[in-house]
Motif scaffolding. Structure first.
Motif, mmCIF file in Angstrom:
data_model
loop_
_atom_site.group_PDB
_atom_site.id
_atom_site.type_symbol
_atom_site.label_atom_id
_atom_site.label_comp_id
_atom_site.label_asym_id
_atom_site.label_seq_id
_atom_site.Cartn_x
_atom_site.Cartn_y
_atom_site.Cartn_z
ATOM 1 N N LYS A 51 0.834 -1.196 0.000
ATOM 2 C CA LYS A 51 0.000 0.000 0.000
ATOM 3 C C LYS A 51 0.879 1.261 0.000
ATOM 4 O O LYS A 51 0.561 2.261 -0.619
ATOM 5 C CB LYS A 51 -0.876 -0.028 1.257
ATOM 6 C CG LYS A 51 -1.877 1.068 1.318
ATOM 7 C CD LYS A 51 -2.901 0.741 2.379
ATOM 8 C CE LYS A 51 -3.736 1.951 2.697
ATOM 9 N NZ LYS A 51 -3.105 2.798 3.698
ATOM 10 N N THR A 52 1.989 1.172 0.697
ATOM 11 C CA THR A 52 2.850 2.345 0.817
ATOM 12 C C THR A 52 3.751 2.531 -0.402
ATOM 13 O O THR A 52 3.901 3.622 -0.907
ATOM 14 C CB THR A 52 3.747 2.203 2.072
ATOM 15 O OG1 THR A 52 2.909 1.825 3.151
ATOM 16 C CG2 THR A 52 4.479 3.476 2.395
ATOM 17 N N THR A 53 4.369 1.416 -0.843
ATOM 18 C CA THR A 53 5.391 1.588 -1.889
ATOM 19 C C THR A 53 4.921 1.117 -3.257
ATOM 20 O O THR A 53 5.632 1.239 -4.226
ATOM 21 C CB THR A 53 6.665 0.781 -1.537
ATOM 22 O OG1 THR A 53 6.299 -0.612 -1.502
ATOM 23 C CG2 THR A 53 7.273 1.170 -0.216
ATOM 24 N N GLY A 54 3.763 0.524 -3.346
ATOM 25 C CA GLY A 54 3.292 -0.012 -4.630
ATOM 26 C C GLY A 54 3.598 -1.501 -4.732
ATOM 27 O O GLY A 54 4.251 -2.073 -3.837
ATOM 28 N N PRO A 55 3.127 -2.147 -5.821
ATOM 29 C CA PRO A 55 3.319 -3.591 -5.977
ATOM 30 C C PRO A 55 4.785 -3.995 -5.841
ATOM 31 O O PRO A 55 5.679 -3.213 -6.155
ATOM 32 C CB PRO A 55 2.813 -3.841 -7.397
ATOM 33 C CG PRO A 55 1.829 -2.756 -7.650
ATOM 34 C CD PRO A 55 2.361 -1.557 -6.917
ATOM 35 N N ILE A 56 5.004 -5.217 -5.365
ATOM 36 C CA ILE A 56 6.375 -5.706 -5.190
ATOM 37 C C ILE A 56 6.604 -6.903 -6.120
ATOM 38 O O ILE A 56 5.655 -7.538 -6.566
ATOM 39 C CB ILE A 56 6.654 -6.113 -3.714
ATOM 40 C CG1 ILE A 56 5.650 -7.178 -3.242
ATOM 41 C CG2 ILE A 56 6.615 -4.907 -2.800
ATOM 42 C CD1 ILE A 56 5.984 -7.776 -1.890
ATOM 43 N N SER A 57 7.878 -7.195 -6.373
ATOM 44 C CA SER A 57 8.178 -8.321 -7.267
ATOM 45 C C SER A 57 7.810 -9.638 -6.584
ATOM 46 O O SER A 57 7.727 -9.712 -5.348
ATOM 47 C CB SER A 57 9.667 -8.328 -7.608
ATOM 48 O OG SER A 57 10.406 -8.577 -6.438
#
Ligand code: SAH
Length: 508
Positions: A51-57
């Protein structure tokens, strides 16, 4: 590496582990986040991070799920009696199915040591991710019978991320009574079979690097637990193929130069994102995470698929999907360098810039020695696609569900491991992959089991041993003989000698 450097590396690795994923406990959360009952504590942490940094790998997600000190599958599941392996756990591995598996790996090692001229000292046994330690224990029981090989072994190194599993391995390999010491690089005790030190490290980069040693490296069901990235090739958008118009003081002007990279397919990374049905609407049974294609290139999608011609060849076919595990390539390369020579991955802080005159020299081994045996499931030549899977209590479950309580793994790309090993060191050659069934049959699994059965009276044990070896070699049904493969990295010898199990015979 000297002790100061080792301490620095240990410290860096610990910091790196902590930093790879910041803790978001103090982040201001929306009311949905506060209200929602996330499936696991790690699910909440991951959701807050996304939610804070965006989607992750997928790689970042897998790493957290498997080895996060806060709720990772391997790092925390074995504590408090929650078992990963065996009937009561989530899955069962070959060494746990029959003792003959580890014994044959022992025989393979002795045969390789004999073929390489029977070095009298300096042998190291190195195992990656030893689980409960069963394979190493069965291997050592076998090796004990080959006195001159046993006496050439100087140390056993176990690379294990999980403190809970380290304790279980220590009990099996060293006994309850043996003291366990903390050292600069990890932990240390003494093996109960052959009386040599057993040394645990959390990461391969902490292993001492000594070019005079003969390392025998084992990785059974280790590579499938290493994080993967997934990419999809997307066609250039129609919009990017149109001539571009820009506004100038004299009105709109058409640019006729094509945009850089715009009219060729591009790799986009598949990312783990939040499912709004869970995160926003708070629907109870909605999946919490889902895979979405990144809207633009990411540093990973620009760099990782360019590392091999195999991936590059698929880029021009829009829709192609590939999975790549850069970490697996790093490990295979490190195995190769330990056997065949070449620089270590670890630099100790003062390394000069590449190309400068003071750049560290590549240590070349006088005589390549040792071997690596990699056993795992995956593809022999094709690049894995959609292979991310979740296993819980012996059943397949969605891999993004119940983070930290599900074993998440992916198929091993054996060709990628072979490629990485060969590129890393001129002193090695690679054999295989061969199917596990063929490997074990040529190593004599049927004969060894038959011999063992002669002294087993207990009916239940007899049944387990008989069904066990068959399960490991059978290629149909639920058998593990085809999907599991074996790959060997050995010292370069111009292809003149094949290791046993890979078409070679035992050199007396
Ligand atoms: N080889 C064992 C266990 C396989 S499960 C067997 O076949 O039974 C994977 C093992 O690798 C576990 O011991 C797990 O804790 C360890 N592991 C997983 N990821 C790791 C990592 N990144 N570094 C070190 N160990 C890891």
């Amino acid at each position: 590496m000297n002790y100061g450097a080792k301490r620095a590396v240990t410290h860096l690795l610990r910091r790196h582990r902590r930093r790879q994923f910041p803790r978001f406990g103090l982040q201001r959360c929306s009311s949905t986040f506060d209200k929602r009952e996330w499936s696991t504590p790690l699910a909440k942490t991951l959701a807050e991070a996304i939610k804070t940094t965006g989607p992750i790998s997928i790689a970042a997600f897998m790493r957290q799920c498997l080895t996060s000190p806060q709720g990772g599958y391997y790092t925390t599941r074995n504590s408090g009696g929650t078992e990963v392996f065996g009937k009561k756990g989530d899955f069962i591995t070959s060494p746990e199915i029959t003792q003959v598996f580890g014994e044959l790996v022992g025989v393979w090692t002795v045969a390789e040591w004999m073929a390489q001229g029977r070095r009298r000292s300096g042998v190291e046994l190195i195992e990656m991710g030893p689980g409960r330690g069963t394979l190493m224990d069965d291997l050592l029981r076998t090796i004990r019978n080959f006195k001159s090989f046993a006496s050439s072994i100087e140390a056993i190194y176990l690379v294990e991320a999980s403190p809970a599993l380290r304790d279980i391995q220590k009990r099996l390999l060293c006994g309850d009574a043996a003291p366990m010491e903390e050292t600069e690089i990890g932990h240390k005790s003494v093996n109960r079979h052959i009386g040599v030190p057993v040394i645990w490290v959390e990461d391969i980069r902490l292993l001492p690097h000594n070019e005079d040693k003969t390392p025998f490296i084992f990785a059974h069901e280790f590579f499938d637990a290493l994080p993967i990235h997934a990419f999809q090739s997307v066609a250039p958008s129609l919009e990017s193929q149109q001539p571009r118009e820009i506004m100038t003081p004299n009105g709109p002007t058409t640019l006729h130069q094509p945009r850089k990279h715009s009219n060729t397919p591009q790799w986009r990374e598949l990312m783990v994102s939040l499912n709004p049905e869970a995160a926003v609407e708070n629907k109870k049974d909605a999946p919490e995470f889902k895979l979405t294609l990144a809207k633009a290139s990411t540093p990973s999608s620009l760099v990782i698929p360019e590392i091999s011609e195999r991936y590059k060849a698929l880029k021009s076919l829009p829709g192609s999907t590939i999975e790549i595990s850069p970490e697996s390539r790093i490990y295979a390369a490190e195995f190769a360098r330990r056997i065949g020579g070449g620089p270590s991955q670890v630099t100790t802080g003062t390394a000069a810039a590449p190309g400068s005159r003071a750049a560290p020299k590549v240590p070349v081994r006088r005589t390549p020695s040792g071997a690596a045996l990699i056993l795992d499931y995956g593809s022999a030549s094709t690049i894995p696609v959609n292979s991310l899977r979740g296993i819980r209590q012996h059943a397949k479950v969605p891999p993004l569900s119940f983070p930290g309580q599900v074993d998440v793994s992916a198929d091993v790309d054996f060709t990628a491991l072979a490629e990485a090993a060969i590129e890393a060191s001129e002193g090695v050659e690679v054999h295989g992959p061969v199917e596990q069934g063929d490997f074990l049959l040529s190593m004599g699994i049927a004969e060894r089991t038959e011999q063992l059965l002669k002294s087993v009276k207990d009916e239940e044990r007899r049944k387990n041993m008989e069904s066990g070896w068959k399960r490991l070699v059978e290629k149909g049904g639920g058998g593990m003989g085809k999907i599991y493969k074996a790959l060997a990295i050995i010292p370069e010898n111009g292809g003149r000698r094949r290791p046993v199990g890979f078409g070679g015979s035992i050199v007396p």
